[in-house]
Design an enzyme around this catalytic site. Structure first.
Site, PDB file in Angstrom:
ATOM      1  N   HIS A  34       0.741  -1.433  -0.022  1.00 37.01           N
ATOM      2  CA  HIS A  34      -0.041  -0.176  -0.012  1.00 37.01           C
ATOM      3  C   HIS A  34       0.882   1.287   0.038  1.00 37.01           C
ATOM      4  CE1 HIS A  34      -3.020  -3.282   0.862  1.00 37.01           C
ATOM      5  NE2 HIS A  34      -2.753  -3.038   2.123  1.00 37.01           N
ATOM      6  N   LEU A  79      -5.038   4.484   6.647  1.00 39.40           N
ATOM      7  CA  LEU A  79      -3.730   4.513   7.049  1.00 39.40           C
ATOM      8  C   LEU A  79      -2.955   3.523   6.163  1.00 39.40           C
ATOM      9  CD1 LEU A  79      -3.571   4.774  10.853  1.00 39.40           C
ATOM     10  CD2 LEU A  79      -2.866   6.420   9.248  1.00 39.40           C
ATOM     11  N   ASP A 107      -6.659  -3.052   0.712  1.00 40.21           N
ATOM     12  CA  ASP A 107      -6.781  -2.756   2.121  1.00 40.21           C
ATOM     13  C   ASP A 107      -8.088  -2.275   2.511  1.00 40.21           C
ATOM     14  OD1 ASP A 107      -5.356  -2.219   4.680  1.00 40.21           O
ATOM     15  OD2 ASP A 107      -4.958  -0.128   4.208  1.00 40.21           O
ATOM     16  N   HIS A 111     -15.228  -0.814   8.622  1.00 36.50           N
ATOM     17  CA  HIS A 111     -15.731  -0.107   9.879  1.00 36.50           C
ATOM     18  C   HIS A 111     -16.887   0.354   9.798  1.00 36.50           C
ATOM     19  CE1 HIS A 111     -11.257  -0.512  11.240  1.00 36.50           C
ATOM     20  NE2 HIS A 111     -11.029   0.171  10.314  1.00 36.50           N
ATOM     21  N   ALA A 123      -9.396   4.378  11.213  1.00 37.88           N
ATOM     22  CA  ALA A 123      -8.894   4.298   9.771  1.00 37.88           C
ATOM     23  C   ALA A 123      -9.296   3.494   8.908  1.00 37.88           C
ATOM     24  CB  ALA A 123      -7.268   4.664   9.818  1.00 37.88           C
TER      25      ALA A 123
END
Length: 204
Positions: A34, A79, A107, A111, A123
């Site tokens: 990433h 992040l 990634d 959430h 994040a």
């Protein structure tokens, strides 16, 4: 290192951690997961066949201005954090180059809505439902659709020395508006690009 500014950590990591490791173990395969900066993109491009990197759709589509200007957009907070537009552009040029050492890495982080929209939000971007159409939109914008399949499906397994997936998916150029939110029991999750229209969609 908490003393290092959050926007400078990737470049510092290359200098203090990544380069010493590669000097000591020159044939160790390393995936720089990433990446978000011009420094990282250039570092991978200058490296050898033992160094690769993944790039998320959010880092190809957005920079920190999109997240911060005119109000905080918590669903773009992830992040590694979004960087300046010069870094976003470097990532876009890296994938458009067709280099086989850059490949997909979503990634994705689903959430719950209330955990993102809070005084100390989590994040991560929940891009699993639309990552492939989002990547397709980027490659089309860059005039690099000929490199799209390799980035998504070929470069990664070849770098890892794994067999290619024999299954396939098909995209169609049909504009599709992304849902505003996705119900999850009594809660909900806000997907990446909520409410926005992508020109590509997965064919049923």
């Amino acid at each position: 290192d908490p003393a290092v500014d959050i926007f400078d950590r990737e470049a510092r990591f290359i200098e203090q951690v990544m380069e010493p490791i590669r000097q000591h173990f020159p044939e160790l395969k390393i995936v720089f997961e990433h990446i978000t900066t011009k420094e990282a993109a250039q570092y991978v491009q200058a490296g050898n066949r033992f160094l690769g990197a993944t790039i998320t759709p959010q880092h190809l589509m957005f920079n920190r201005n999109h997240m911060l200007v005119g109000g905080i957009r918590p669903h773009l907070f992830c992040l590694p954090i979004l960087k300046r537009n010069v870094h976003q552009e470097a990532l876009r040029q890296a994938v458009a180059s067709g280099s086989d050492r850059f490949f997909l890495g979503t990634d994705s982080a689903p959430h719950l809505k209330h955990r993102k929209e809070s005084s100390c939000g989590c994040a991560g971007c929940f891009n699993a439902p639309n990552a492939i159409p989002a990547y397709a939109a980027v490659f089309e914008q860059l005039g690099a659709l000929e490199h799209f399949e390799a980035f998504c499906s070929l470069n990664g397994p070849r770098f890892y020395g794994l067999p290619l997936n024999e299954d396939f998916i098909e995209l169609q150029r049909v504009p599709t508006t992304q849902p505003e939110e996705i119900a999850l029991g009594n809660e909900s999750v806000i997907p990446f690009l909520a409410g926005e229209t992508l020109n590509w969609s997965l064919k049923d």
